[in-house]
Design an enzyme around this catalytic site. Structure first.
Site, PDB file in Angstrom:
ATOM      1  N   SER A 162      -0.117  -3.182 -23.277  1.00 37.27           N
ATOM      2  CA  SER A 162      -0.349  -4.052 -24.430  1.00 37.27           C
ATOM      3  C   SER A 162      -0.862  -3.251 -25.617  1.00 37.27           C
ATOM      4  O   SER A 162      -1.571  -2.250 -25.446  1.00 37.27           O
ATOM      5  CB  SER A 162      -1.376  -5.134 -24.087  1.00 37.27           C
ATOM      6  OG  SER A 162      -1.736  -5.883 -25.236  1.00 37.27           O
ATOM      7  N   TYR A 201      -9.142  -8.087 -21.202  1.00 37.54           N
ATOM      8  CA  TYR A 201      -7.690  -7.915 -21.077  1.00 37.54           C
ATOM      9  C   TYR A 201      -7.306  -6.490 -21.454  1.00 37.54           C
ATOM     10  O   TYR A 201      -6.512  -5.842 -20.754  1.00 37.54           O
ATOM     11  CB  TYR A 201      -6.995  -8.921 -21.991  1.00 37.54           C
ATOM     12  CG  TYR A 201      -5.482  -8.890 -21.913  1.00 37.54           C
ATOM     13  CD1 TYR A 201      -4.819  -9.447 -20.818  1.00 37.54           C
ATOM     14  CD2 TYR A 201      -4.724  -8.329 -22.937  1.00 37.54           C
ATOM     15  CE1 TYR A 201      -3.433  -9.426 -20.753  1.00 37.54           C
ATOM     16  CE2 TYR A 201      -3.344  -8.304 -22.873  1.00 37.54           C
ATOM     17  CZ  TYR A 201      -2.697  -8.858 -21.776  1.00 37.54           C
ATOM     18  OH  TYR A 201      -1.325  -8.834 -21.716  1.00 37.54           O
TER      19      TYR A 201
END
Length: 255
Positions: free
Chosen positions: A149, A162
């Site tokens: 990500s 995350y």
């Protein structure tokens, strides 16, 4: 149908929707037999399989709720059974670690131990165990692609957990790329940015508009924008790329 991956087999975790579905379809279009993994939504996974077959490709669904006890064993039991059924073998040429638990975005000081554990179980521990288990099936010159990500490259405090979990995935890429190089196996990460995965949030103007502005192209990414990068890494054209983290953010990290 194309033929860059004809005769190859692939597992795409979390491929019942979004980037995972687009990746599964992209690999199948190039000729691969694709195992479409899902956690809980069997119907959505079957929709992915149906779309692939409608395109002239081959696929089958495998279910396992990652992050729960015995999930990886269950996944590989079903994966190997499906591969034998379709190919009379259990060779897995391509592994795409795409499945992930998302995070609502609490202030860092409000994150619970339970939230931390859940995110790391699915986003970091499961990919490691899947890769470890897959090594007995992946032949020389195999391909491993981890979906990381863009939040690993920028500071977003509400997404710290995350980002930490995806940072662990990047380390998985780096170290296994060195470890598996003698076998000709490439290991790479792909870093998506804001991508319209079909969730309700991206249909809300107050969310969609500011997220669209993050890209240099001033639009949200589409699942195919990311999937095409993954498919490239799975082909022989990417044979000289390993240990890399490919930016698939539409220029969101340019500043």
């Amino acid at each position: 149908m194309n033929s860059k991956l004809r005769g190859k087999t692939a597992l795409v975790t979390g491929s019942s929707r979004g980037v995972g579905r687009a990746t599964a379809r992209g690999l199948a279009r190039e000729g691969a037999l694709v195992a479409v993994h899902y956690g809980g939504d069997e119907q959505a996974a079957q929709e992915t399989v149906d779309l692939i077959e409608k395109d002239g490709g081959r696929a089958f669904a495998v279910g396992a709720e990652l992050g729960t006890p015995g999930a990886v064993d269950q996944l590989f039991h079903r994966l190997e059974a499906g591969l034998r059924e379709h190919t009379d073998d259990t060779v897995l040429d391509i592994l795409v670690n795409n499945a992930a638990a998302t995070f609502a975005g609490d202030a860092p000081e409000e994150v619970s131990t339970e939230q931390l554990d859940k995110i790391f179980e699915v986003n970091a521990k499961a990919p490691f165990l899947i890769l470890q288990r897959a090594l007995g099936l992946i032949p020389e010159r195999g391909r491993i692609i981890n979906i990381s990500s863009a939040v690993t490259r920028i500071a977003m405090p509400p997404q710290v957990v995350y980002a930490m979990s995806k940072g662990a995935l990047d380390q998985l890429t780096l170290h296994f790329a060195r470890h598996l190089a003698p076998r000709g196996i490439t290991v790479n990460s792909v870093l998506p940015g804001a991508t319209d995965n079909g969730s309700v949030a991206f249909q809300m103007p107050e969310i969609r508009e500011p997220m669209s502005q993050l890209s240099a192209f001033k639009r949200l990414g589409e699942p195919a924008d990311v999937a095409d990068v993954v498919v490239f890494l799975a082909t022989d054209q990417a044979r000289w790329v390993t240990g890399s983290s490919l930016d698939a953010t539409g220029g969101s990290l340019l500043g």
